[in-house]
Design a protein around this motif. Structure first.
Motif, PDB file in Angstrom:
ATOM      1  N   SER A 177     -53.911   4.056  10.932  1.00 32.16           N
ATOM      2  CA  SER A 177     -55.246   4.619  11.111  1.00 32.16           C
ATOM      3  C   SER A 177     -55.227   5.500  12.350  1.00 32.16           C
ATOM      4  O   SER A 177     -54.220   5.545  13.089  1.00 32.16           O
ATOM      5  CB  SER A 177     -56.286   3.508  11.277  1.00 32.16           C
ATOM      6  OG  SER A 177     -56.097   2.826  12.509  1.00 32.16           O
ATOM      7  N   LYS A 178     -56.335   6.183  12.603  1.00 29.65           N
ATOM      8  CA  LYS A 178     -56.414   7.006  13.813  1.00 29.65           C
ATOM      9  C   LYS A 178     -56.285   6.146  15.062  1.00 29.65           C
ATOM     10  O   LYS A 178     -55.748   6.584  16.084  1.00 29.65           O
ATOM     11  CB  LYS A 178     -57.734   7.775  13.831  1.00 29.65           C
ATOM     12  CG  LYS A 178     -57.819   8.882  12.790  1.00 29.65           C
ATOM     13  CD  LYS A 178     -59.133   9.627  12.892  1.00 29.65           C
ATOM     14  CE  LYS A 178     -59.198  10.744  11.856  1.00 29.65           C
ATOM     15  NZ  LYS A 178     -60.483  11.494  11.926  1.00 29.65           N
ATOM     16  N   PRO A 191     -51.747   4.585  15.337  1.00 26.28           N
ATOM     17  CA  PRO A 191     -50.785   5.568  14.814  1.00 26.28           C
ATOM     18  C   PRO A 191     -49.375   5.022  14.651  1.00 26.28           C
ATOM     19  O   PRO A 191     -48.535   5.668  14.034  1.00 26.28           O
ATOM     20  CB  PRO A 191     -50.818   6.682  15.866  1.00 26.28           C
ATOM     21  CG  PRO A 191     -51.190   5.982  17.128  1.00 26.28           C
ATOM     22  CD  PRO A 191     -52.124   4.875  16.738  1.00 26.28           C
TER      23      PRO A 191
END
Length: 235
Positions: free
Chosen positions: A20-21, A24
């Motif tokens: 996910s953001k 990473p």
């Protein structure tokens, strides 16, 4: 008999789903912990994905998404009709109606979200692409049921106590379906069918949001806008 699915492929995509953001990079320990496998198996999967460029390791033990994923992402954006055609259409509906818009296809487990346009309302509702909706208590699901054969409908409703004959007849007559808190108490939705060139149901598209805002005026405006969008998508 249905064809069995490949467990290794499913596991590999489960690993990719951990990114996910906010995260990473992942490790064998995090994969093992969250996917319920042992560290050695997790490490083997990570090394295999690294060997084909799906993952890359910039520091020992940590893995990030690699160049192959980036290339596939760019390719998907350039050739995917959802991105190039459907998304701009539903973005316009969301802007006009000021409620969120969702497009679904019928997947193996039920109506599955394939595109979303989020409302600009201060309090709005969103859902993630890939979300699977119940087929008997949602506007999308009831549209799919309406356009099924009796045999297929019985298969999908097996194990539920739903008696939808009158509701489905109404949906077929009026050309749209509603969800008035049937799935989640505070959420409302109205959905219309999108037909393919063969005349069969290809997708469903809905306006959805807080149930308190779904008065007769909003439903009427939404149906008009959604039907225009459905024609544009079909064309």
């Amino acid at each position: 008999m249905s064809t069995p699915l490949n467990g290794s492929v499913l596991k590999a995509f489960s690993i990719l789903g951990l990114f996910s953001k906010d995260r990473p990079e992942i490790t064998a320990n995090s994969v093992a912990s969250e996917l319920g496998t042992n560290v050695a198996t997790a490490h083997r999967f990570l090394l295999t994905l690294e060997s084909i460029g799906v993952l890359v390791s910039y520091r020992r033990g940590y893995f990030a998404l690699g160049g192959t994923i980036e290339e596939l992402g760019r390719l998907a954006e350039s050739v995917n009709p959802i991105s190039t055609k459907v998304q701009p259409i539903i973005n316009e509906v969301a802007r006009e109606i000021r409620e969120s818009v969702m497009v679904c296809r019928l997947g193996r487990r039920g109506p599955t979200c394939i595109a979303v346009a989020v409302s600009d309302q201060p309090i709005s509702v969103k859902t993630d692409i890939g979300t699977v909706l119940p087929i008997d208590v949602t506007a999308h699901g009831r549209l799919w049921l309406t356009h099924m054969s009796k045999a297929d409908r019985a298969h999908w409703l097996k194990g539920t106590s739903s008696d939808l004959d009158d509701e489905l007849a109404k949906i077929k007559s009026q050309g749209f379906a509603q969800n008035q808190g049937d799935n989640e108490p505070d959420l409302g939705a109205v959905a219309v069918p999108v037909f393919g060139h063969d005349g069969k149901l290809a997708m469903t598209v809905s306006v959805f949001g807080m149930l308190s805002r779904f008065n007769d005026s909003l439903v009427s405006r939404s149906v008009t806008s959604l039907k225009q969008a459905a024609r544009a998508i079909s064309s």
